[in-house]
Design a protein around this motif. Structure first.
Motif, PDB file in Angstrom:
ATOM      1  N   VAL A 146       6.070   4.407  -2.850  1.00  0.00           N
ATOM      2  CA  VAL A 146       5.510   5.134  -3.986  1.00  0.00           C
ATOM      3  C   VAL A 146       5.508   4.187  -5.179  1.00  0.00           C
ATOM      4  O   VAL A 146       6.560   3.733  -5.620  1.00  0.00           O
ATOM      5  N   GLY A 147       4.340   3.892  -5.683  1.00  0.00           N
ATOM      6  CA  GLY A 147       4.210   2.970  -6.812  1.00  0.00           C
ATOM      7  C   GLY A 147       4.823   1.614  -6.499  1.00  0.00           C
ATOM      8  O   GLY A 147       5.429   0.992  -7.375  1.00  0.00           O
ATOM      9  N   LYS A 164      16.249   5.709  -2.591  1.00  0.00           N
ATOM     10  CA  LYS A 164      15.123   5.095  -3.304  1.00  0.00           C
ATOM     11  C   LYS A 164      15.550   3.693  -3.718  1.00  0.00           C
ATOM     12  O   LYS A 164      16.580   3.525  -4.355  1.00  0.00           O
ATOM     13  N   TYR A 165      14.735   2.723  -3.364  1.00  0.00           N
ATOM     14  CA  TYR A 165      15.106   1.319  -3.608  1.00  0.00           C
ATOM     15  C   TYR A 165      14.324   0.721  -4.765  1.00  0.00           C
ATOM     16  O   TYR A 165      13.232   1.176  -5.102  1.00  0.00           O
ATOM     17  N   GLU A 166      14.896  -0.322  -5.299  1.00  0.00           N
ATOM     18  CA  GLU A 166      14.219  -1.069  -6.378  1.00  0.00           C
ATOM     19  C   GLU A 166      13.927  -2.460  -5.851  1.00  0.00           C
ATOM     20  O   GLU A 166      14.729  -3.021  -5.123  1.00  0.00           O
ATOM     21  N   ILE A 210      13.584   5.538   1.698  1.00  0.00           N
ATOM     22  CA  ILE A 210      13.861   5.788   3.111  1.00  0.00           C
ATOM     23  C   ILE A 210      14.501   7.161   3.274  1.00  0.00           C
ATOM     24  O   ILE A 210      15.465   7.488   2.575  1.00  0.00           O
ATOM     25  N   VAL A 211      13.924   7.964   4.160  1.00  0.00           N
ATOM     26  CA  VAL A 211      14.448   9.301   4.408  1.00  0.00           C
ATOM     27  C   VAL A 211      14.665   9.457   5.905  1.00  0.00           C
ATOM     28  O   VAL A 211      13.801   9.080   6.700  1.00  0.00           O
ATOM     29  N   GLY A 212      15.808   9.975   6.279  1.00  0.00           N
ATOM     30  CA  GLY A 212      16.079  10.182   7.701  1.00  0.00           C
ATOM     31  C   GLY A 212      17.221  11.158   7.915  1.00  0.00           C
ATOM     32  O   GLY A 212      18.066  11.339   7.028  1.00  0.00           O
ATOM     33  N   VAL A 213      17.229  11.786   9.069  1.00  0.00           N
ATOM     34  CA  VAL A 213      18.299  12.724   9.412  1.00  0.00           C
ATOM     35  C   VAL A 213      18.774  12.389  10.820  1.00  0.00           C
ATOM     36  O   VAL A 213      17.967  12.105  11.691  1.00  0.00           O
ATOM     37  N   LYS A 270       0.829  -1.200   0.000  1.00  0.00           N
ATOM     38  CA  LYS A 270       0.000   0.000   0.000  1.00  0.00           C
ATOM     39  C   LYS A 270       0.868   1.256   0.000  1.00  0.00           C
ATOM     40  O   LYS A 270       1.725   1.422   0.868  1.00  0.00           O
ATOM     41  N   ASP A 271       0.680   2.115  -1.003  1.00  0.00           N
ATOM     42  CA  ASP A 271       1.429   3.369  -1.059  1.00  0.00           C
ATOM     43  C   ASP A 271       1.124   4.217   0.169  1.00  0.00           C
ATOM     44  O   ASP A 271      -0.014   4.268   0.630  1.00  0.00           O
ATOM     45  N   GLY A 272       2.144   4.885   0.673  1.00  0.00           N
ATOM     46  CA  GLY A 272       1.935   5.737   1.846  1.00  0.00           C
ATOM     47  C   GLY A 272       3.237   5.996   2.568  1.00  0.00           C
ATOM     48  O   GLY A 272       4.287   5.458   2.194  1.00  0.00           O
ATOM     49  N   LYS A 273       3.184   6.850   3.570  1.00  0.00           N
ATOM     50  CA  LYS A 273       4.391   7.221   4.325  1.00  0.00           C
ATOM     51  C   LYS A 273       4.292   6.632   5.723  1.00  0.00           C
ATOM     52  O   LYS A 273       3.324   6.896   6.444  1.00  0.00           O
ATOM     53  N   TYR A 274       5.259   5.818   6.072  1.00  0.00           N
ATOM     54  CA  TYR A 274       5.242   5.139   7.364  1.00  0.00           C
ATOM     55  C   TYR A 274       6.409   5.638   8.224  1.00  0.00           C
ATOM     56  O   TYR A 274       7.552   5.606   7.766  1.00  0.00           O
TER      57      TYR A 274
END
Lengths: 139, 180
Positions: free
Chosen positions: B139-140, B178-180, B145-148, B109-113
């Protein structure tokens, strides 16, 4: 006489300070290392990968931060998250290849599957990694 | 008899697929380094980050080559490599750990976790425990993964002339893969 010396010394110091300032803040921003001007270390694609797999520390002494020139076949062409073109050159080893990020504008020079590229070797992760690469031949 | 075996066979395949774990990977992830102080802008970006993670266990690895960090100022880049991180001696930095709440992510399911990542950072040859929160966005069907997080430069044995003056004592590391 004394005054002349003092004025002369101060002027010299002024020029030196301006020179240092120019070098640190202006020249270093506009002048980057350009692999195109450097003599490349010519190495076959299979060899550099084999050297890294055999002894990474020794391979780093030989290749790290040096301009290396590699001839090989393209396996994959992609874009990184900043929009730079990346290419993977086949080493013949199924476990590791050569991953290169091209300099902006170099992607236009890619035509065929066989090519010679020159880039700065930054080390070894899953693949041997080259950065700021230029395309010397592509057919 | 044959008819009875066929559904069993499909059931077995479905079961296998449901249990199979997937490894997501990238070779061109991005890590930004920022140690700017009020006096000086010190920023670098690395677009050759190698990273992998496993969807079922949350096991995650980031590897980056120090020489792949590019600065706007060449002199700064040279100092970063030679005087501070000594990249000829220690060419790599690596983080190994786990996304501790990976079970809360629905990969279908697309979304931000929101995620929490814990593990060990090996920088400048020194290992330190690191824990940070970030996000895993689908996304799609593809994860990102984004983090600081912040690292105290002294904790990693990084010494140099300007630390605490021109260079901030804490560096901010921003990860975006961004992963594949």
């Amino acid at each position: 006489m004394k005054r002349k010396i003092v004025v002369g010394a101060l002027t010299l110091i002024g020029f030196l300070a301006a020179g240092v300032w120019y070098y640190v803040f202006v020249y270093s921003k506009t002048h980057h290392r350009n692999v195109a001007d450097e003599q490349g270390l010519i190495v076959p694609a299979g060899q550099i990968v084999k050297d890294y797999e055999t002894d990474e520390a020794r391979a780093n002494k030989k290749y790290l931060n040096k301009a290396v020139e590699i001839e090989g076949f393209i396996l994959k062409k992609d874009k990184d998250q900043a929009g730079n073109t990346t290419i993977t050159l086949r080493s013949g080893d199924p476990m590791a290849n050569i991953f290169c990020t091209l300099k902006p504008g170099e992607a236009n020079k890619l035509h065929g599957t066989q090519m010679v590229i020159k880039g700065i070797c930054t080390g070894y992760l899953s693949d041997v990694v080259l950065n700021e690469a230029v395309v010397l031949k592509s057919e | 008899m044959k008819k009875a075996i066929l559904p069993l066979f499909f059931l077995a395949i479905a079961g296998f697929a449901a249990n199979a774990q997937k490894v997501y990977a990238t070779k061109n992830g991005q890590i930004k380094f920022n140690a700017s102080s009020p006096i000086e802008k010190i920023e670098a970006v690395n677009n050759q980050v190698d990273s992998k993670f496993v969807d079922k266990t949350g096991q995650i690895v980031f590897s980056a080559l120090i020489k792949s960090f590019k600065f706007e100022n060449q002199l700064m880049e040279d100092h970063f490599n030679e005087n501070y991180l000594e990249s000829s001696k220690i060419p790599k930095a690596e983080f190994r750990g786990f996304i501790s709440n990976i079970a809360s992510v629905d990969f279908t399911k697309d979304g931000k976790y929101p995620v929490t990542v814990e593990g060990t950072l090996n920088l400048h040859g020194v290992q330190q425990k690191v824990s940070t929160s970030g996000s895993l966005e689908i996304v799609g069907g593809k994860p990102m993964i984004v983090g600081v997080f912040k690292v105290k430069i002294k904790d990693y044995g990084i010494t140099g002339l300007y630390i605490g003056d021109k260079i901030a004592s804490e560096a901010e590391i921003s990860v975006n893969c961004k992963y594949e």
